[in-house]
Enzyme design. Structure first.
Site, PDB file in Angstrom:
ATOM      1  N   HIS A 122     -20.945  22.434  -3.058  1.00 16.57           N
ATOM      2  CA  HIS A 122     -20.060  21.354  -3.476  1.00 16.57           C
ATOM      3  C   HIS A 122     -19.322  20.873  -2.227  1.00 16.57           C
ATOM      4  O   HIS A 122     -18.714  21.676  -1.510  1.00 16.57           O
ATOM      5  CB  HIS A 122     -19.070  21.845  -4.535  1.00 16.57           C
ATOM      6  N   HIS A 132     -28.428  22.111  -5.109  1.00 19.29           N
ATOM      7  CA  HIS A 132     -28.747  23.432  -5.653  1.00 19.29           C
ATOM      8  C   HIS A 132     -30.135  23.830  -5.170  1.00 19.29           C
ATOM      9  O   HIS A 132     -31.029  22.985  -5.047  1.00 19.29           O
ATOM     10  CB  HIS A 132     -28.724  23.390  -7.185  1.00 19.29           C
ATOM     11  N   THR A 135     -34.948  30.381  -5.219  1.00 20.87           N
ATOM     12  CA  THR A 135     -36.320  30.878  -5.381  1.00 20.87           C
ATOM     13  C   THR A 135     -36.230  32.354  -5.727  1.00 20.87           C
ATOM     14  O   THR A 135     -35.294  33.049  -5.320  1.00 20.87           O
ATOM     15  CB  THR A 135     -37.170  30.691  -4.112  1.00 20.87           C
ATOM     16  N   GLY A 279     -26.121  42.178 -16.737  1.00 19.69           N
ATOM     17  CA  GLY A 279     -25.060  42.969 -16.125  1.00 19.69           C
ATOM     18  C   GLY A 279     -24.856  42.753 -14.647  1.00 19.69           C
ATOM     19  O   GLY A 279     -24.204  43.577 -13.991  1.00 19.69           O
TER      20      GLY A 279
END
Length: 296
Positions: A122, A132, A135, A279
């Site tokens: 940004h 953005h 891979t 997680g």
């Protein structure tokens, strides 16, 4: 090729780490070279690097990575470049999701390994587009695949910038077959669409997922060229626009567009959902969110 693919995993993880290092160096170089225009008098930004860890449901180590974030620089208002290598056993929700996508044997043997790089930038100047890129490689005992791509998210679009971004990606993909760029461009147009807004989140790029042609080497080479295309596709746009003047109207347009970006990442992005469900460090997963945004 062995079931565990040990050598292939190591090569993929090393590549993602090298790409991360190259991008971090290039972005800090942009900070150093910005000498004229808005924010040029500020201190050049530097990445803060944090080690991230993933913990399995039983509390055991399950891998991790590096979270590299730069805030408040001359050029970048917030940019994150993360790499990870995680492993363990998928939960029931993730198993069901992958089974629905056609991943073979995932419910019988839900072990997995995954590594990748994820980047979101940004920018300070609203004339410079947000961007953005990611891979990744994913492995289970019965399947493996690659995924990722990059897309451009300007709040103030310049057609020549969009053209350069797409042309650079096409040049890197054409050696893999003339059909690859159109295939991955169409996939990006579909994937980076926001249904509840009835619009794309940006001007597109390239994207793939579940990429398994049967040749690991060919798919790894394609994934590498997706990564190699990123800096030459994006850096010239930063250099062209970072010195432009702007006012409150342009900054307001940027903040509104960031709200659109945040909506997509929180509601639709597959990587965000997977990271939170398995997680991984929440700060690393949500690194993509902008520092400031606005809704009207």
């Amino acid at each position: 090729m062995s079931e565990e693919m040990t050598a292939e995993k190591a090569r993929a993880a090393a590549w993602f780490r090298q790409l991360r290092d190259d991008i971090v160096a290039a972005f800090e170089g942009l900070e150093d070279s910005h000498a004229e225009g808005p924010f040029a008098e500020a201190e050049p930004g530097r990445f803060e690097v944090t080690t991230t860890k993933r913990t399995s449901e039983d509390g055991s180590d399950a891998g991790g990575g590096l979270m590299s974030v730069m805030r408040g620089g001359r050029v970048f208002e917030k940019v994150g470049v993360n790499v990870s290598e995680v492993y363990g056993v998928l939960g029931e929700a993730a198993q069901s999701s992958m089974a629905a996508r056609g991943v073979p044997g995932i419910e019988e043997d839900p072990r997995f390994w995954a590594s990748g790089i994820s980047l979101v930038a940004h920018m300070q100047n609203p004339h410079v587009p947000a961007v953005h890129m990611n891979t990744r490689m994913f492995w289970t005992p019965n399947a493996w695949w690659f995924g990722g791509g990059s897309d451009l998210n300007p709040c103030l679009e310049y057609e020549e910038d969009t053209g350069h971004f797409h042309a650079t990606q096409k040049a890197h993909l054409d050696p893999h077959g003339e059909g690859e760029y159109p295939r991955l461009k169409a996939w990006a147009d579909e994937y980076f669409y926001i249904p509840h807004r009835h619009r794309a989140r940006g001007v597109g790029g390239i994207f793939m997922d579940d990429q398994n042609s049967g040749s690991w080497e060919a798919d790894f080479a394609l994934t590498q060229d997706i990564g190699r295309a990123f800096l030459p596709a994006f850096v010239p746009l930063v250099e062209k626009r970072r010195g432009m003047d702007f006012g409150e109207a342009e900054k307001d347009a940027q903040l509104v567009h960031r709200g659109l970006y945040a909506e997509y990442n929180l509601v639709y992005d597959r990587g965000t959902k997977f990271g939170l469900a398995t997680g991984h460090d929440a700060n690393a997963v949500l690194m993509s969110l902008p520092p400031m945004a606005k809704w009207v």
